[in-house]
Design a protein around this motif. Structure first.
Motif: not given
Length: 331
Positions: A63-74, A101-107, A130-139
């Motif tokens: 459930x960790x946000x870094x793990x979720x983002x990494x798996x989405x990218x793979x 949260x954006x830092x975790x997603x981008x990481x 991908x980050x925008x999809x996960x975060x909802x907005x890119x700012x």
């Protein structure tokens, strides 16, 4: 697509979104970083170790946000999933409007780029999408990825998200004033109205344009350029102390805004004098990073608090020009 590296290190900066009038569009990377080590395992195990901010609070599994983002990218590049061991050294405060949260997603996305070993299959455009999809907005994601100050937008049809870097004058010296309490982005967005007066929208557009000029060439215009009528006033009920501080600093001539969804206050100050020690020995609080200067906001911040800060931290944070980085390790 196979994994070409087993161990990568990622560094990602804090960010401040909106900067006053640039709601959901402008953002700035700041010199405060989370550092992560990510190791691919030969098993399906997932282990997450967190030091610093969020320790004992964030999930330590899938459930960790870094793990979720990494798996989405793979998945995005067709690479195999793998077991993971994360070691996170977090310095970005959570729930304070500094882009944790954006830092975790981008990481996580950059970690996947490093594990795959081919930056072309996870280029910046892919990562931002991908980050925008996960975060909802890119700012926040855009400056975390690209560094500096960024302007992000999406196509009119809701298609591709794009971002460009904007110049930042060398005299601009951000100061983050971080309260002890958290505030969720959901709560901060929940008080915003569905519609705003046309006159306020027109006024805001002018200030957003002026802000680009003030940041890049005319820091003397930052106070006028950071005015806002679209979001900060509506959020007063959920962060009254932060908005009271914004009011107090602006009355003293400081270009203060709510950082992102708050409750951190960001002063877009101007540097004065020589660099100061990064040890936090100055009157206004902790300095972080090598490029730390006294600012023209320091006296106003001290005066606004009257010498008693009650858990608030004052951080002089240089603009981070580089953004997130990833490198493969050989061990």
């Amino acid at each position: 697509m196979r994994l070409r590296a087993a161990h990568v290190r990622v560094r990602v900066p804090a960010t401040s979104a909106n900067l006053g009038p640039g709601f959901d569009a402008l953002g700035m990377a700041l010199g405060l970083h989370d550092d992560l080590g990510v190791r691919a395992l030969g098993s399906s195990e997932v282990r997450v170790e967190v030091e610093g901010e969020g320790a004992g609070e964030v999930p330590d599994d899938e459930r960790h946000l870094v793990v979720r983002a990494l798996r989405a990218a793979l998945d995005h590049v067709g690479a195999p999933q793998t077991g993971l061991h994360l070691v996170c050294r977090n310095r970005i405060p959570h729930g304070r409007g500094l882009g944790s949260s954006a830092a975790a997603v981008v990481a996580g996305l950059l970690a996947a780029r490093g594990l795959v070993g081919d930056p072309e299959v996870l280029g910046d455009d892919d990562v931002l999408a991908l980050a925008t999809e996960l975060e909802g907005h890119p700012d926040n994601a855009a400056p975390a990825l690209l560094g500096g100050c960024t302007l992000a937008w999406s196509a009119d049809d809701g298609g591709a998200v794009r971002a460009v870097r904007l110049p930042v004058h060398a005299d601009v010296a951000p100061v983050a004033i971080v309260p002890p309490q958290h505030l969720s982005t959901h709560a901060a967005r929940g008080v915003l109205p569905a519609q705003v007066p046309h006159a306020d929208a027109a006024w805001q557009a002018g200030r957003a344009g002026l802000l680009v000029e003030a940041l890049g060439r005319r820091p003397d215009l930052l106070l006028d350029a950071t005015g806002d009528r679209l979001h900060q006033g509506y959020r007063r009920s959920v962060m009254p102390e932060s908005l009271a501080l914004v009011d107090a600093l602006r009355a003293r001539g400081v270009a203060a805004v709510v950082s992102g969804a708050g409750p951190t206050v960001l002063a877009l100050a101007r540097r004065v004098g020589a660099p100061v020690e990064a040890s936090g020995s100055t009157a206004t609080g902790e300095g972080v990073g090598a490029d730390v200067h006294a600012t023209d906001a320091d006296a106003a911040v001290a005066d606004a608090f009257g010498g008693v800060r009650a858990g608030w931290r004052v951080l002089r944070l240089p603009v981070d020009p580089e953004g997130a980085t990833v490198r493969a390790l050989l061990d």
